[in-house]
Design an enzyme around this catalytic site. Structure first.
Site, PDB file in Angstrom:
ATOM      1  N   ARG A 171       0.839  -1.206   0.000  1.00 45.69           N
ATOM      2  CA  ARG A 171       0.000   0.000   0.000  1.00 45.69           C
ATOM      3  C   ARG A 171       0.871   1.252   0.000  1.00 45.69           C
ATOM      4  O   ARG A 171       0.439   2.300  -0.434  1.00 45.69           O
ATOM      5  CB  ARG A 171      -0.890   0.040   1.262  1.00 45.69           C
ATOM      6  CG  ARG A 171      -2.019  -0.966   1.265  1.00 45.69           C
ATOM      7  CD  ARG A 171      -2.708  -1.006   2.634  1.00 45.69           C
ATOM      8  NE  ARG A 171      -3.226   0.267   3.092  1.00 45.69           N
ATOM      9  CZ  ARG A 171      -4.382   0.805   2.733  1.00 45.69           C
ATOM     10  NH1 ARG A 171      -5.153   0.169   1.884  1.00 45.69           N
ATOM     11  NH2 ARG A 171      -4.765   1.961   3.221  1.00 45.69           N
ATOM     12  N   ARG A 175       9.763   5.617  -3.049  1.00 48.87           N
ATOM     13  CA  ARG A 175      10.120   6.571  -4.106  1.00 48.87           C
ATOM     14  C   ARG A 175      11.576   6.956  -4.039  1.00 48.87           C
ATOM     15  O   ARG A 175      12.092   7.230  -2.971  1.00 48.87           O
ATOM     16  CB  ARG A 175       9.316   7.860  -3.959  1.00 48.87           C
ATOM     17  CG  ARG A 175       7.898   7.717  -4.323  1.00 48.87           C
ATOM     18  CD  ARG A 175       7.314   9.087  -4.655  1.00 48.87           C
ATOM     19  NE  ARG A 175       5.879   8.957  -4.543  1.00 48.87           N
ATOM     20  CZ  ARG A 175       5.184   9.357  -3.500  1.00 48.87           C
ATOM     21  NH1 ARG A 175       5.797   9.973  -2.497  1.00 48.87           N
ATOM     22  NH2 ARG A 175       3.895   9.177  -3.460  1.00 48.87           N
ATOM     23  N   ARG A 248      -8.997  -6.267  13.291  1.00 41.88           N
ATOM     24  CA  ARG A 248      -8.264  -5.488  14.271  1.00 41.88           C
ATOM     25  C   ARG A 248      -9.165  -4.336  14.656  1.00 41.88           C
ATOM     26  O   ARG A 248      -9.900  -3.781  13.829  1.00 41.88           O
ATOM     27  CB  ARG A 248      -6.966  -4.928  13.695  1.00 41.88           C
ATOM     28  CG  ARG A 248      -5.879  -5.933  13.566  1.00 41.88           C
ATOM     29  CD  ARG A 248      -5.516  -6.604  14.864  1.00 41.88           C
ATOM     30  NE  ARG A 248      -4.608  -5.799  15.678  1.00 41.88           N
ATOM     31  CZ  ARG A 248      -4.179  -6.171  16.869  1.00 41.88           C
ATOM     32  NH1 ARG A 248      -4.596  -7.313  17.404  1.00 41.88           N
ATOM     33  NH2 ARG A 248      -3.347  -5.416  17.545  1.00 41.88           N
ATOM     34  N   ARG A 279       0.102   5.570  16.550  1.00 39.61           N
ATOM     35  CA  ARG A 279       0.307   6.922  16.013  1.00 39.61           C
ATOM     36  C   ARG A 279      -0.470   7.950  16.809  1.00 39.61           C
ATOM     37  O   ARG A 279      -1.390   7.610  17.563  1.00 39.61           O
ATOM     38  CB  ARG A 279      -0.053   7.008  14.531  1.00 39.61           C
ATOM     39  CG  ARG A 279      -1.438   6.515  14.183  1.00 39.61           C
ATOM     40  CD  ARG A 279      -1.613   6.449  12.656  1.00 39.61           C
ATOM     41  NE  ARG A 279      -2.857   5.800  12.300  1.00 39.61           N
ATOM     42  CZ  ARG A 279      -3.177   5.360  11.093  1.00 39.61           C
ATOM     43  NH1 ARG A 279      -2.364   5.515  10.087  1.00 39.61           N
ATOM     44  NH2 ARG A 279      -4.331   4.769  10.870  1.00 39.61           N
ATOM     45  N   GLU A 299      -3.689   6.380  18.992  1.00 37.07           N
ATOM     46  CA  GLU A 299      -4.333   5.162  18.496  1.00 37.07           C
ATOM     47  C   GLU A 299      -3.675   3.925  19.060  1.00 37.07           C
ATOM     48  O   GLU A 299      -2.483   3.712  18.862  1.00 37.07           O
ATOM     49  CB  GLU A 299      -4.205   5.082  16.969  1.00 37.07           C
ATOM     50  CG  GLU A 299      -5.173   5.970  16.244  1.00 37.07           C
ATOM     51  CD  GLU A 299      -5.137   5.730  14.740  1.00 37.07           C
ATOM     52  OE1 GLU A 299      -5.330   6.706  14.015  1.00 37.07           O
ATOM     53  OE2 GLU A 299      -4.910   4.580  14.303  1.00 37.07           O
ATOM     54  N   TYR A 347     -10.276  -4.631   3.029  1.00 39.13           N
ATOM     55  CA  TYR A 347      -9.462  -3.485   3.458  1.00 39.13           C
ATOM     56  C   TYR A 347      -9.633  -2.427   2.368  1.00 39.13           C
ATOM     57  O   TYR A 347      -8.912  -2.389   1.392  1.00 39.13           O
ATOM     58  CB  TYR A 347      -8.010  -3.947   3.571  1.00 39.13           C
ATOM     59  CG  TYR A 347      -7.028  -2.995   4.232  1.00 39.13           C
ATOM     60  CD1 TYR A 347      -7.364  -1.692   4.579  1.00 39.13           C
ATOM     61  CD2 TYR A 347      -5.742  -3.425   4.508  1.00 39.13           C
ATOM     62  CE1 TYR A 347      -6.442  -0.862   5.188  1.00 39.13           C
ATOM     63  CE2 TYR A 347      -4.814  -2.594   5.113  1.00 39.13           C
ATOM     64  CZ  TYR A 347      -5.162  -1.317   5.447  1.00 39.13           C
ATOM     65  OH  TYR A 347      -4.236  -0.492   6.036  1.00 39.13           O
ATOM     66  N   ASP A 349     -10.106   1.410   0.765  1.00 40.68           N
ATOM     67  CA  ASP A 349      -9.928   2.866   0.862  1.00 40.68           C
ATOM     68  C   ASP A 349     -11.260   3.524   0.503  1.00 40.68           C
ATOM     69  O   ASP A 349     -12.089   2.929  -0.183  1.00 40.68           O
ATOM     70  CB  ASP A 349      -8.832   3.333  -0.100  1.00 40.68           C
ATOM     71  CG  ASP A 349      -7.437   3.000   0.431  1.00 40.68           C
ATOM     72  OD1 ASP A 349      -7.249   3.024   1.658  1.00 40.68           O
ATOM     73  OD2 ASP A 349      -6.546   2.706  -0.386  1.00 40.68           O
TER      74      ASP A 349
END
Ligand code: UDP
Length: 366
Positions: A171, A175, A248, A279, A299, A347, A349
């Site tokens: 995901r 770069r 989860r 996070r 979280e 999962y 988006d």
């Protein structure tokens, strides 16, 4: 029958389908067991700040049709996600890019970074990655795996990286440019007035009943419409007859702080294994807020058990196999469309959820 469609769940799939159904002149009723619309993209105002109550949602898509669609219901800002990783107080740029490689190894050019990764991959002996750990090491090498991936992923999924599917790490872009945009998407942003306002606009003119649990009132609601769009949990619909699918879950600790700027970024990941949370989100930075106070959410990832909110489907082999059994049952349900993250155990988006709802609507109405 009073309605053409009963839509169970006022999240993104349900709201998109409802909006399209209404546009097509259908009689629609939306119900949701929560006392608000929006599902997990719901935002709530605290101290003038839109708080992402069920976790940060950053809209991004490559699909022009989806982008134009959401822009009918909200104004989006130019927010670009560029989270930072905090590993024992060392800060690294995400996703993995030249800024990360420079900080990790002091390399300056893309060729130097590639050589470093190749050297570490070779030393690990991985040729054909079979799991998340192998996939990660072959993409970015062992140093980045140890500092930025291993601890975070284990906390996030509660399983060792070797037991997780490789696709999860794919995901994230890797770069060899100095570009720390987390997504490769053409379009990205956050609705300036919050997601709740966007979903409310999508549902304008649609009858919505909140605080209604479909599964507990099946007798009443299954006869109310010619067709049902069900976006709740797939296994729950069938009364967990083959046993529950695993998820989860996340627990959020949200705090209002009497400071203007707590961490200098919307998202900071804690990638070591000792910090108990994954996070910290500082919500105001999603919309460049200038309020005198700030709101942060820590979280904590946790295993899902019946009765708490399911978040991420766990797409490992046993769960995927179980899911297939439920999907076979779902196919036999006449006049029921199963949609969304929970209804399809995917999962997803946000843009992909919208796209699948638009496709489902198109199949129905065109
Ligand atoms: N990940 C990681 N370190 C990070 C961020 C992400 O190892 O600092 C891995 C982790 O395994 C996570 C996956 O990348 O589950 C996907 O991350 P993404 O940000 O897409 O997760 P989401 O935003 O959906 O929670």
């Amino acid at each position: 029958m009073k309605y053409d469609y009963l839509i169970v769940g006022a999240g993104l799939f349900g709201a998109t389908f409802a909006q399209k159904a209404k546009e097509a002149g259908k009689r629609v009723l939306v119900i949701d067991k929560r006392n608000h619309v929006g599902g997990n993209i719901y935002t709530e105002e605290v101290e003038g700040i839109q708080v992402h109550k069920y976790g940060a949602h950053i809209f991004h898509t490559n699909d022009r049709r989806v982008w134009e669609y959401v822009n009918r219901f909200a104004e989006f800002n130019r927010y670009t996600n560029s989270p930072m990783a905090n590993y024992h107080g060392e800060l690294y740029s995400l996703p993995f890019n030249m800024l990360t490689f420079n900080k990790m190894w002091g390399v300056v050019t893309p060729d130097e970074a590639k050589a470093k990764i190749e050297e570490q991959r070779k030393a690990s002996g991985i040729e054909d990655p079979q799991n998340l750990e192998e996939q990660a090491i072959s993409l970015v090498g062992t140093d980045i795996y140890e500092k930025l991936i291993n601890g975070y992923t284990q906390k996030q999924w509660g399983r060792p990286c070797r037991e997780l599917p490789a696709f999860i790490i794919k995901r994230l872009p890797v770069r060899f440019t100095y570009d720390n945009n987390y997504f490769n998407a053409l379009y990205q942003g956050i609705p300036t007035e919050g997601y709740t306002a966007m979903v409310e606009k999508m549902l304008e003119g649609v009858e919505v009943r909140l605080g209604v649990d479909y599964l507990e009132n099946r007798d009443t609601y299954s006869k109310i419409a010619a067709k049902t769009v069900y976006t709740g949990a797939l296994d729950a619909y069938f009364d967990y007859c083959y046993g529950p699918l695993n998820y989860r879950s996340i627990r959020f600790e949200t705090e209002v702080l009497d400071t203007e700027n707590y961490q200098g970024n919307a998202v900071i990941n804690y990638t070591d294994s000792e910090t108990p949370y994954t996070r910290i989100i500082e919500h105001k930075h999603f919309v460049f807020g200038t309020q005198p106070k700030t709101v942060i959410s820590r979280e904590y990832s946790q295993e899902w058990t019946l009765g708490i909110e399911p978040y991420y489907p766990i797409n490992d082999e046993p769960n995927n196999a179980l899911c297939e059994k439920y999907k076979t049952l779902a196919q036999k349900e006449e006049n029921v469309i199963f949609g969304g993250r929970l209804g399809q155990y995917r999962y997803y988006d946000m843009d992909a959820v919208i796209l699948s709802a638009l496709d489902a609507a198109e199949k129905e109405f065109e």
